[in-house]
Design an enzyme around this catalytic site. Structure first.
Site, PDB file in Angstrom:
ATOM      1  N   SER A 133       0.791  -1.005   0.018  1.00  0.00           N
ATOM      2  CA  SER A 133      -0.115   0.132  -0.120  1.00  0.00           C
ATOM      3  C   SER A 133       0.903   1.439  -0.095  1.00  0.00           C
ATOM      4  O   SER A 133       0.391   2.235  -0.579  1.00  0.00           O
ATOM      5  CB  SER A 133      -0.909  -0.096   1.030  1.00  0.00           C
ATOM      6  OG  SER A 133      -1.884  -1.101   1.170  1.00  0.00           O
ATOM      7  N   GLY A 248     -11.417  -4.508  -7.436  1.00  0.00           N
ATOM      8  CA  GLY A 248     -10.976  -5.777  -6.814  1.00  0.00           C
ATOM      9  C   GLY A 248     -11.266  -5.605  -5.391  1.00  0.00           C
ATOM     10  O   GLY A 248     -11.822  -7.293  -4.898  1.00  0.00           O
ATOM     11  N   GLU A 369      -6.404  -7.319  -1.932  1.00  0.00           N
ATOM     12  CA  GLU A 369      -6.258  -6.315  -2.135  1.00  0.00           C
ATOM     13  C   GLU A 369      -6.917  -5.089  -0.869  1.00  0.00           C
ATOM     14  O   GLU A 369      -7.780  -4.264  -0.827  1.00  0.00           O
ATOM     15  CB  GLU A 369      -7.731  -6.839  -3.017  1.00  0.00           C
ATOM     16  CG  GLU A 369      -8.043  -7.624  -3.573  1.00  0.00           C
ATOM     17  CD  GLU A 369      -6.946  -7.849  -4.837  1.00  0.00           C
ATOM     18  OE1 GLU A 369      -6.282  -6.113  -4.760  1.00  0.00           O
ATOM     19  OE2 GLU A 369      -7.206  -8.569  -5.310  1.00  0.00           O
TER      20      GLU A 369
END
Length: 391
Positions: A133, A248, A369
């Protein structure tokens, strides 16, 4: 812009067909998938013929043209079977296609949409050994080719779903050395996996989700032409990636919801068949409590899915709600499969029973995700931002 999607009556027929396919074809094939850690080629061929790899590709380009609500229902239906069956097509119809839709040039759409709809498998290259991230830590670079109109990519991507089977990857890379506001230092590139310099590591051995293969992608002086740059403009890659991650996350939430339903059905069957003290354990109130709590949470996730996908089809910004759905559904699935193991008792700890597999398979939903913790931070950040803006 409102997404109309497939004709509702045709969509219902398609869902009915899929439900039969899942029960009659995919569930009986699960043991083969687990034993060989791959989906059998005949089933892959069937899935291509059913159009599963192009569900969200516009009909004009050879796809089914499903809207987000319809696509999520398909994912939930397919996720009743082993997770590998969803995983193999989900990157195509979720993140890759979303990025193409949101950011590609018309020429890129004309080239890649028909190929994806035809069953070419895509992967999505964002995560690296030292960054997920945190895009500021991304090490993969793309520099202009000094000898012509193109780019040279170098770096390593990690935990890339479908990398061993993919024919194309959407690769995020730095086009600026310094981190820029709104992640404008990151761009997205459409990279054929057979391009010189692209190599894929061995498939990783995982806790669960057999048949859903992940691996590293290594890029060593990979040359791609100028038209490989998604949208033809640098600095937009991370924006496209984040927008596609909304889809996603909906896919993962729908998958977790479908798999929780499969696990609960298994627990119901076991509780009715298993006897203790001369009667089915389904008669015991504390068993009933676990079953009822699971049903309640699955229903809540189904309602969240219906709401967030309807909002997406109306063109609303769903970043916060997609994240909330993914967090709730994935954590819910973890609680459900834990209860299912408990309902099975000692048998739930044995590999010969399905409960043990459900428990292992479900664990990743809370991680990929966007981990639960990262998404909680994102949800709170947008809540505070909206509150300060008076939204």
């Amino acid at each position: 812009m409102i997404q109309s999607g497939m004709d509702p009556e045709l969509c219902e027929q398609f869902i009915d067909q899929l439900e039969r396919y899942v029960r009659e074809r995919l569930i009986p094939a699960e043991r083969d998938v687990i034993e060989h850690d791959r989906i059998p080629d005949p089933i892959l061929t069937e899935m291509r013929e059913m159009g599963l790899f192009g569900l969200t590709v516009p009909e004009d380009y050879g796809g089914a043209g499903l809207n987000t609500s319809q696509y999520a229902r398909v994912v939930r239906t397919m996720a009743y079977a082993a997770p590998a069956f969803r995983s193999i097509f989900s990157i195509n119809v979720g993140m890759f296609n979303s990025a193409i839709k949101n950011g590609a040039t018309e020429a890129q759409k004309a080239e890649w949409w028909p190929r994806i709809a035809g069953g070419e498998i895509a992967c999505f290259g964002l995560t690296e050994p030292g960054s997920g991230s945190d895009s500021a830590a991304m090490q993969t670079t793309a520099r202009p080719d000094p000898e012509g109109n193109g780019w040279i990519l170098n770096g390593t991507k990690r935990y890339i779903t479908n990398a061993p089977q993919a024919s194309v990857g959407l690769i995020m890379a730095r086009t600026q050395k310094e981190a820029l506001p709104k992640n404008a230092h990151v761009s997205a590139f459409i990279v054929p996996m057979d391009a010189p310099g692209v190599s894929v590591g061995s498939a990783d051995k995982k806790m669960g989700q057999s048949g859903a293969q992940i691996a590293d992608i290594i890029l060593e002086d990979v040359h791609v032409p100028g038209d490989a740059l998604l949208g033809g403009e640098t600095g937009k890659g991370f924006v496209f990636a984040m927008k596609s991650l909304d889809n996603g996350r909906i896919s993962v939430g729908a998958a977790a919801t479908g798999y929780a339903r499969r696990a609960l059905d298994s627990a119901l069957r076991y509780a009715i068949e298993r006897k203790a003290f001369g009667e089915p354990i389904a008669n015991f109130q504390l068993i009933q409590q676990m079953l009822a709590e699971s049903e309640t949470e699955i229903y809540a996730a189904e309602c969240m899915m219906a709401d967030v996908t309807a909002r997406a089809d109306r063109g609303e910004n769903i970043l916060r709600k997609a994240a909330a759905f993914k967090v709730f559904a994935s954590e819910m699935c973890g609680r459900v499969v834990d209860r299912v193991v408990q309902v099975y008792g000692g048998a739930g700890y044995l590999a010969e029973y399905d409960a043990e597999r459900f428990f292992r398979d479900a664990r990743i939903y809370r991680i990929y995700e966007g981990t639960t913790q990262i998404l909680q931070l994102q949800i709170a950040k947008h809540m505070l931002r909206d509150f300060a803006a008076g939204v």
